[in-house]
Design a protein around this motif. Structure first.
Motif, mmCIF file in Angstrom:
data_model
loop_
_atom_site.group_PDB
_atom_site.id
_atom_site.type_symbol
_atom_site.label_atom_id
_atom_site.label_comp_id
_atom_site.label_asym_id
_atom_site.label_seq_id
_atom_site.Cartn_x
_atom_site.Cartn_y
_atom_site.Cartn_z
ATOM 1 N N PRO A 1 -0.338 33.495 -1.615
ATOM 2 C CA PRO A 1 -1.236 33.295 -0.471
ATOM 3 C C PRO A 1 -2.023 31.980 -0.524
ATOM 4 O O PRO A 1 -2.802 31.687 0.379
ATOM 5 N N VAL A 2 -1.820 31.201 -1.582
ATOM 6 C CA VAL A 2 -2.576 29.961 -1.756
ATOM 7 C C VAL A 2 -1.748 28.777 -1.271
ATOM 8 O O VAL A 2 -0.603 28.588 -1.703
ATOM 9 N N GLN A 3 -2.320 27.993 -0.371
ATOM 10 C CA GLN A 3 -1.718 26.741 0.064
ATOM 11 C C GLN A 3 -2.309 25.604 -0.762
ATOM 12 O O GLN A 3 -3.527 25.519 -0.943
ATOM 13 N N ALA A 4 -1.468 24.717 -1.262
ATOM 14 C CA ALA A 4 -1.931 23.650 -2.141
ATOM 15 C C ALA A 4 -1.301 22.322 -1.742
ATOM 16 O O ALA A 4 -0.225 22.277 -1.145
ATOM 17 N N SER A 5 -1.990 21.239 -2.100
ATOM 18 C CA SER A 5 -1.461 19.902 -1.823
ATOM 19 C C SER A 5 -1.994 18.921 -2.857
ATOM 20 O O SER A 5 -3.092 19.090 -3.402
ATOM 21 N N LEU A 6 -1.193 17.896 -3.125
ATOM 22 C CA LEU A 6 -1.565 16.786 -3.986
ATOM 23 C C LEU A 6 -1.250 15.494 -3.241
ATOM 24 O O LEU A 6 -0.247 15.422 -2.519
ATOM 25 N N ALA A 7 -2.066 14.473 -3.428
ATOM 26 C CA ALA A 7 -1.835 13.230 -2.698
ATOM 27 C C ALA A 7 -2.371 12.045 -3.477
ATOM 28 O O ALA A 7 -3.377 12.145 -4.199
ATOM 29 N N ALA B 1 -6.747 23.030 -2.303
ATOM 30 C CA ALA B 1 -6.220 24.394 -2.384
ATOM 31 C C ALA B 1 -6.973 25.267 -1.378
ATOM 32 O O ALA B 1 -8.208 25.175 -1.282
ATOM 33 N N ARG B 2 -6.224 26.100 -0.656
ATOM 34 C CA ARG B 2 -6.825 26.960 0.365
ATOM 35 C C ARG B 2 -6.336 28.386 0.200
ATOM 36 O O ARG B 2 -5.132 28.632 0.075
ATOM 37 N N TYR B 3 -7.298 29.317 0.210
ATOM 38 C CA TYR B 3 -6.987 30.751 0.161
ATOM 39 C C TYR B 3 -7.790 31.445 1.254
ATOM 40 O O TYR B 3 -9.027 31.476 1.195
ATOM 41 N N LYS B 4 -7.087 31.930 2.268
ATOM 42 C CA LYS B 4 -7.721 32.555 3.429
ATOM 43 C C LYS B 4 -8.757 31.601 4.011
ATOM 44 O O LYS B 4 -8.407 30.537 4.498
ATOM 45 N N TRP B 5 -10.057 31.947 3.928
ATOM 46 C CA TRP B 5 -11.064 31.077 4.518
ATOM 47 C C TRP B 5 -11.856 30.270 3.484
ATOM 48 O O TRP B 5 -12.870 29.662 3.792
ATOM 49 N N LEU B 6 -11.327 30.227 2.253
ATOM 50 C CA LEU B 6 -11.932 29.409 1.202
ATOM 51 C C LEU B 6 -11.092 28.160 0.971
ATOM 52 O O LEU B 6 -9.860 28.230 0.940
ATOM 53 N N ASN B 7 -11.757 27.018 0.797
ATOM 54 C CA ASN B 7 -11.045 25.759 0.589
ATOM 55 C C ASN B 7 -11.719 24.967 -0.532
ATOM 56 O O ASN B 7 -12.945 24.794 -0.549
ATOM 57 N N LEU B 8 -10.925 24.490 -1.484
ATOM 58 C CA LEU B 8 -11.414 23.692 -2.599
ATOM 59 C C LEU B 8 -10.722 22.332 -2.575
ATOM 60 O O LEU B 8 -9.487 22.262 -2.502
ATOM 61 N N SER B 9 -11.491 21.269 -2.631
ATOM 62 C CA SER B 9 -10.909 19.919 -2.685
ATOM 63 C C SER B 9 -11.541 19.153 -3.829
ATOM 64 O O SER B 9 -12.758 19.197 -4.040
ATOM 65 N N VAL B 10 -10.694 18.447 -4.581
ATOM 66 C CA VAL B 10 -11.123 17.636 -5.716
ATOM 67 C C VAL B 10 -10.434 16.291 -5.599
ATOM 68 O O VAL B 10 -9.228 16.219 -5.326
ATOM 69 N N PHE C 1 0.847 -1.185 0.000
ATOM 70 C CA PHE C 1 0.000 0.000 0.000
ATOM 71 C C PHE C 1 0.892 1.247 0.000
ATOM 72 O O PHE C 1 1.395 1.665 1.048
ATOM 73 N N PRO C 2 1.103 1.850 -1.185
ATOM 74 C CA PRO C 2 1.933 3.052 -1.261
ATOM 75 C C PRO C 2 1.125 4.324 -0.995
ATOM 76 O O PRO C 2 -0.102 4.349 -1.140
ATOM 77 N N SER C 3 1.833 5.372 -0.629
ATOM 78 C CA SER C 3 1.228 6.701 -0.492
ATOM 79 C C SER C 3 2.270 7.748 -0.867
ATOM 80 O O SER C 3 3.474 7.554 -0.643
ATOM 81 N N LEU C 4 1.806 8.852 -1.446
ATOM 82 C CA LEU C 4 2.692 9.931 -1.889
ATOM 83 C C LEU C 4 1.944 11.248 -1.774
ATOM 84 O O LEU C 4 0.781 11.340 -2.191
ATOM 85 N N SER C 5 2.580 12.261 -1.207
ATOM 86 C CA SER C 5 1.916 13.565 -1.061
ATOM 87 C C SER C 5 2.912 14.696 -1.233
ATOM 88 O O SER C 5 4.120 14.541 -1.006
ATOM 89 N N TRP C 6 2.368 15.845 -1.655
ATOM 90 C CA TRP C 6 3.162 17.073 -1.819
ATOM 91 C C TRP C 6 2.354 18.246 -1.290
ATOM 92 O O TRP C 6 1.136 18.324 -1.493
ATOM 93 N N THR C 7 2.999 19.165 -0.600
ATOM 94 C CA THR C 7 2.376 20.405 -0.137
ATOM 95 C C THR C 7 3.289 21.570 -0.487
ATOM 96 O O THR C 7 4.526 21.456 -0.421
#
Length: 305
Positions: free
Chosen positions: A88-94, A138-147, A77-83
């Protein structure tokens, strides 16, 4: 990590024509796992992990030996993530591959009496569910988008069959074809004075195709697709006052749509109110009183082929 389980099950019901069961399960699980993380300037942080599992499963039917089964599984069971940051935008992929094992009650072959119309049964030969997921956040201030996009192999669900012509048997089963879901959610969590809303809107789009037995078809089989998306909305509203008082007015809405082999044929709505009062340092002691589903609309009518 190592776990060793031995479970016995003996079941019978008197004054009712249901078969008895008597079985034993032995399961041994040995796992090894490792992870590595590092950060690079102007690039972000990366984390990678790998888990190995060796599982030995021995099911013994003490009443019908032909149903006994021994199964060994070796899985990775592999896992891989990036942040990282883009201004001002915080982003991550996993990416991750996980497994879900059926509960011991799901593995029991006993037929349980629910009511005069419904029976329930597990299956000792159930396979583990495997879930692969790729996600972006992706997060910008108090907005958060997840896909995210996920694929389920051997998805665990419930199937419905007729038992002796006049009763419904709910049987724990695997979906043999892969189940795919696409999910997108947008949420907002601002704070304006005493008012802290938590709003979200999302959609789950499934692609599920299941083959059922059907004596009416020429081939004896019929394929049914579950592809209708579900919409989900959350409107939580919290008001925080002095002396650790908090009032909440919350609402959750779900539309019609499909999930696994189920069709929600009506929308659902849950409206509730909460009053909360806290005491002691850092609000360590809280009394919370809630009134949920005041319109009695949280239940959804569900249909399964």
């Amino acid at each position: 990590e190592a776990t060793f389980v031995e479970r016995g099950n003996s079941y019978s019901i008197t004054n009712y024509p249901l078969p008895s069961s008597d079985s034993k399960v032995n399961e041994n699980n040995v796992s090894a796992f490792a992870s590595y993380s590092f950060s690079l300037p102007m690039f972000g942080s990366v984390s990678a992990g790998l888990r190995y599992e060796h599982v030995g499963f021995n099911y013994t039917d003490l009443l019908a030996s032909e149903n006994s089964m021994v199964r060994y599984q070796d899985e990775f069971f592999p896992s891989l993530s990036w942040t990282g940051h883009f201004g001002p935008v915080q982003a991550s992929l996993a990416y991750s591959l996980r497994t879900s094992r059926p509960g011991y009650d799901d593995l029991s072959d006993r037929i349980k009496y629910i009511n005069s119309f419904t029976l329930m049964q597990g299956d000792p030969k159930l396979k583990n569910e495997r879930k692969q997921e790729v996600g972006m956040n992706a997060r910008y201030k108090w907005l958060n988008l997840s896909v995210s996009y996920e694929r389920l192999d051997n998805a665990l669900t419930q199937m419905f069959k007729i038992y002796k012509d006049d009763m419904l048997l709910v049987k724990r089963s695997n979906i043999t074809q892969p189940v795919r879901n696409f999910l997108v959610f947008l949420s907002a969590n601002p704070t304006w004075g005493v008012y802290s809303p938590g709003w979200s809107a999302g959609m789950q789009k499934p692609w599920t195709r299941i083959e059922f037995d059907d004596p009416r078809a020429e081939s004896g089989k019929v394929n049914i697709s579950y592809t209708k998306p579900r919409l989900m909305f959350t409107f939580n509203n919290a008001f925080r006052f002095r002396h650790s008082w908090q009032l909440e007015a919350n609402m959750n809405i779900q539309s019609k749509g499909d999930y696994l082999n189920f069709r929600m044929t009506t929308p659902g709505c849950n409206i509730g109110f909460v009053v909360q009062k806290c005491w002691l340092k850092n609000d360590a002691l809280c009394l919370r009183v809630s009134l949920q589903d005041i319109l009695k609309r949280s239940l959804q009518k569900t249909y399964s082929d």
